[in-house]
Design an enzyme around this catalytic site. Sequence first.
Site, PDB file in Angstrom:
ATOM      1  N   ASP A  48       0.840  -1.201   0.000  1.00 56.14           N
ATOM      2  CA  ASP A  48       0.000   0.000   0.000  1.00 56.14           C
ATOM      3  C   ASP A  48       0.873   1.248   0.000  1.00 56.14           C
ATOM      4  O   ASP A  48       1.646   1.483   0.932  1.00 56.14           O
ATOM      5  CB  ASP A  48      -0.892   0.003   1.249  1.00 56.14           C
ATOM      6  CG  ASP A  48      -1.774   1.243   1.324  1.00 56.14           C
ATOM      7  OD1 ASP A  48      -2.933   1.153   0.880  1.00 56.14           O
ATOM      8  OD2 ASP A  48      -1.305   2.287   1.818  1.00 56.14           O
ATOM      9  N   TYR A  53       2.900   9.898  -0.513  1.00 52.05           N
ATOM     10  CA  TYR A  53       4.068   9.319   0.161  1.00 52.05           C
ATOM     11  C   TYR A  53       5.366   9.589  -0.593  1.00 52.05           C
ATOM     12  O   TYR A  53       6.449   9.438  -0.042  1.00 52.05           O
ATOM     13  CB  TYR A  53       3.916   7.800   0.313  1.00 52.05           C
ATOM     14  CG  TYR A  53       2.716   7.340   1.095  1.00 52.05           C
ATOM     15  CD1 TYR A  53       1.905   8.232   1.801  1.00 52.05           C
ATOM     16  CD2 TYR A  53       2.372   5.994   1.125  1.00 52.05           C
ATOM     17  CE1 TYR A  53       0.796   7.787   2.510  1.00 52.05           C
ATOM     18  CE2 TYR A  53       1.270   5.545   1.835  1.00 52.05           C
ATOM     19  CZ  TYR A  53       0.475   6.444   2.516  1.00 52.05           C
ATOM     20  OH  TYR A  53      -0.611   5.999   3.205  1.00 52.05           O
ATOM     21  N   LYS A  78      -3.029   5.866  -4.014  1.00 52.17           N
ATOM     22  CA  LYS A  78      -4.126   6.790  -3.714  1.00 52.17           C
ATOM     23  C   LYS A  78      -3.897   8.129  -4.406  1.00 52.17           C
ATOM     24  O   LYS A  78      -2.757   8.547  -4.595  1.00 52.17           O
ATOM     25  CB  LYS A  78      -4.232   7.021  -2.193  1.00 52.17           C
ATOM     26  CG  LYS A  78      -4.167   5.755  -1.355  1.00 52.17           C
ATOM     27  CD  LYS A  78      -4.130   6.065   0.129  1.00 52.17           C
ATOM     28  CE  LYS A  78      -3.750   4.847   0.942  1.00 52.17           C
ATOM     29  NZ  LYS A  78      -2.314   4.527   0.865  1.00 52.17           N
ATOM     30  N   HIS A 111      -7.738   9.542  -1.348  1.00 49.56           N
ATOM     31  CA  HIS A 111      -7.012   9.577  -0.079  1.00 49.56           C
ATOM     32  C   HIS A 111      -7.811  10.239   1.048  1.00 49.56           C
ATOM     33  O   HIS A 111      -7.828   9.740   2.177  1.00 49.56           O
ATOM     34  CB  HIS A 111      -5.673  10.297  -0.265  1.00 49.56           C
ATOM     35  CG  HIS A 111      -4.610   9.818   0.658  1.00 49.56           C
ATOM     36  ND1 HIS A 111      -3.279   9.759   0.311  1.00 49.56           N
ATOM     37  CD2 HIS A 111      -4.662   9.370   1.931  1.00 49.56           C
ATOM     38  CE1 HIS A 111      -2.570   9.293   1.328  1.00 49.56           C
ATOM     39  NE2 HIS A 111      -3.388   9.057   2.329  1.00 49.56           N
TER      40      HIS A 111
END
Length: 277
Positions: A48, A53, A78, A111
């Site tokens: 994930d 990120y 996401k 998200h």
Amino acid sequence: MSLNSTTNLHNGVKMPWMGLGVYKMDVENGEARDAVLSAIEVGYRSIDTASFYKNEEGVGEALQKTNVPREDLFITTKVWNDEQGYEETLEAFERSRKKLGLEYLDLYLIHWPVPGKYKDTWKALEKLYNDGKVKAIGVSNFLPHHLDELLKDATIKPMVNQVELHPQLNQPELRAYCDEHDIQLEAWSPLARGKFFDDPIIQELAEKYSKTPAQVILRWDFQHGIVTIPKSSSKERQSENADIFDFELSAREMNRLESLNEDERIGPHPDEFDYSK
């Protein structure tokens, strides 16, 4: 049951009960790449990540290096808040897909429920799903009122809702809602960064079953039918987190863990998030 065990999403796609979260894992020093490779070696098949990120390239590097067949992996990313909107989301998806080096994704999530945008974003996810570019679509950090609003116009119901969830934030209303609507609940930060590992109840159960506090909490997730994605870049810890299939908590013990709920978050509340940033 084992690390390879899966749950069936409402569209028939099989999703592993446990995956590796890679939030805050670095790309520059190879942390994200190495963590994914070691997790796959341990037996994880679900990874994930997210645009936010900034490590999709690192995950992609690992995916190119592994010998595990693509069809055996389950890759989630996401769309971030400043990428939301219909056309913007379609473009964001392509950026993420290319960074990951994949022809398709297994799960694509919104998200956060950005006010005024998440419904158009969902329409883009529906198009990606109908075009076969992603096997399943879902949301993250959505509360029942967000889901109610989304479902008014959606032609496809979300398959997954990924939220902060752990014994100190066990979200019974949201769990009941997702169960009623056949939306698979997935826990991010299932261990709450270890904040309550020293709780006497958790310590007692860990000692009883010769398990770590983390394993007790992850087993609680599993027995509630919650998909979980603990983060660790350590191969030893990844193996430890996955070692939860050889014991079972009793109904009374599950209830004792349930009693730890204090509605305490380590992340922001979805209705109080600063979406202007």
